[in-house]
Design a protein around this motif. Structure first.
Motif, short mmCIF file in Angstrom:
data_model
loop_
_atom_site.label_atom_id
_atom_site.label_comp_id
_atom_site.label_asym_id
_atom_site.label_seq_id
_atom_site.Cartn_x
_atom_site.Cartn_y
_atom_site.Cartn_z
N ILE A 153 13.19 -26.20 -7.95
CA ILE A 153 14.33 -27.17 -8.25
C ILE A 153 15.65 -26.48 -7.96
CG2 ILE A 153 14.70 -26.24 -10.74
CD1 ILE A 153 14.30 -29.33 -11.30
N GLU A 154 16.52 -27.39 -7.45
CA GLU A 154 17.82 -26.91 -7.27
C GLU A 154 18.82 -27.36 -8.27
OE1 GLU A 154 20.51 -28.20 -3.41
OE2 GLU A 154 18.70 -26.84 -2.98
N SER A 155 19.29 -26.65 -9.10
CA SER A 155 20.08 -26.95 -10.21
C SER A 155 21.55 -27.06 -9.89
CB SER A 155 19.88 -26.33 -11.60
OG SER A 155 18.61 -26.22 -11.89
N TYR A 156 22.30 -28.06 -10.59
CA TYR A 156 23.76 -28.13 -10.41
C TYR A 156 24.29 -28.42 -11.80
CZ TYR A 156 22.97 -28.84 -5.41
OH TYR A 156 22.73 -28.57 -4.11
N GLN A 157 24.65 -27.46 -12.40
CA GLN A 157 24.77 -27.38 -13.88
C GLN A 157 26.28 -26.95 -13.94
OE1 GLN A 157 21.98 -24.98 -15.83
NE2 GLN A 157 20.36 -26.49 -15.83
N ARG A 158 27.18 -28.17 -14.32
CA ARG A 158 28.53 -28.04 -14.46
C ARG A 158 28.81 -28.03 -15.88
NH1 ARG A 158 31.87 -31.50 -11.18
NH2 ARG A 158 30.91 -33.10 -12.48
N VAL A 159 30.07 -27.12 -16.42
CA VAL A 159 30.40 -27.35 -17.65
C VAL A 159 31.87 -27.47 -17.60
CG1 VAL A 159 28.61 -25.39 -18.46
CG2 VAL A 159 30.90 -24.72 -17.59
N CYS A 160 32.21 -28.08 -18.79
CA CYS A 160 33.74 -28.05 -18.88
C CYS A 160 34.49 -26.65 -19.30
CB CYS A 160 34.09 -29.09 -20.23
SG CYS A 160 35.76 -29.40 -20.55
N THR A 161 35.43 -26.25 -18.33
CA THR A 161 35.70 -25.16 -18.27
C THR A 161 37.34 -25.03 -18.13
OG1 THR A 161 35.61 -22.99 -17.70
CG2 THR A 161 35.56 -24.79 -15.91
N TYR A 162 37.99 -23.96 -18.45
CA TYR A 162 39.48 -23.67 -18.16
C TYR A 162 39.88 -23.69 -16.75
CZ TYR A 162 39.53 -22.91 -23.39
OH TYR A 162 39.65 -23.03 -24.93
N ASN A 163 40.75 -24.34 -16.29
CA ASN A 163 41.16 -24.15 -14.86
C ASN A 163 42.71 -23.46 -14.95
OD1 ASN A 163 39.07 -24.66 -13.44
ND2 ASN A 163 39.75 -26.29 -12.63
N GLU A 164 43.36 -23.86 -16.01
CA GLU A 164 44.66 -23.13 -16.06
C GLU A 164 44.98 -23.14 -17.53
OE1 GLU A 164 49.17 -24.39 -14.96
OE2 GLU A 164 47.80 -25.64 -14.07
N THR A 165 45.52 -21.86 -17.77
CA THR A 165 45.81 -21.51 -19.13
C THR A 165 47.12 -20.61 -19.42
OG1 THR A 165 44.58 -19.47 -19.17
CG2 THR A 165 43.31 -21.18 -20.02
N ARG A 166 47.47 -20.67 -20.52
CA ARG A 166 48.76 -19.74 -20.74
C ARG A 166 48.12 -19.04 -22.17
NH1 ARG A 166 52.40 -21.71 -24.81
NH2 ARG A 166 51.86 -23.74 -25.32
N PHE A 167 48.91 -17.77 -22.46
CA PHE A 167 48.54 -17.24 -23.62
C PHE A 167 49.82 -17.06 -24.51
CE2 PHE A 167 45.23 -15.96 -20.44
CZ PHE A 167 44.31 -15.75 -21.23
#
Length: 139
Positions: free
Chosen positions: A85-99
């Motif tokens: 099986i070839e899995s493509y598991q994507r998640v909602c993730t941060y691409n740009e942040t400030r602290f």
């Protein structure tokens, strides 16, 4: 799937997310905020989130910030070789942040009251990065 096709799929997801978030409707000539059914929302968006900031030796502080939230499309494709099986598991993730750094209340004299947390600027569906996300890699 090629990098170009994955990029196009990501752009499509962003466009869909932007469209859903920017839609508004009018009732009686007045503009209303968009209504999005979050139970059925597929995509990744910035959403307000409140949590209790804690640190040993200090009091807690309720913080409201922007965080990434959503459900991303994933898929699997059967292949002839193990693991079959070839899995493509994507998640909602941060691409740009400030602290942002705040001072926690009632800290003992030996504890630094500074508490730093991320604020989401842009979120996208993508590969899970352990640098900013808790990733489950096996069951």
């Amino acid at each position: 799937m090629s990098h170009q096709k994955l990029h196009i799929a990501s752009c499509y997801a962003l466009l869909l997310c932007y469209t859903l978030l920017s839609l508004s409707h009018c009732v009686d000539g007045r503009s209303k905020a968009p209504i999005i059914n979050l139970k059925h929302f597929i995509g990744c968006a910035v959403r307000e989130f409140t949590f209790m900031a804690k640190k040993p030796g200090c009091g807690g502080l309720h913080i409201t910030t922007d965080a990434c939230w959503g459900r991303c499309e994933t898929w699997e494709k059967p292949v002839l070789d193990p693991p079959f099986i070839e899995s493509y598991q994507r998640v909602c993730t941060y691409n740009e942040t400030r602290f942002v750094t705040v001072q926690l209340p009632n800290c003992t004299s030996d504890i630094d009251p500074s508490y730093t947390y991320p604020v989401a600027i842009r979120c996208d569906c993508g590969v899970c990065l352990t640098s900013n996300t808790e990733c489950i890699t096996s069951v």
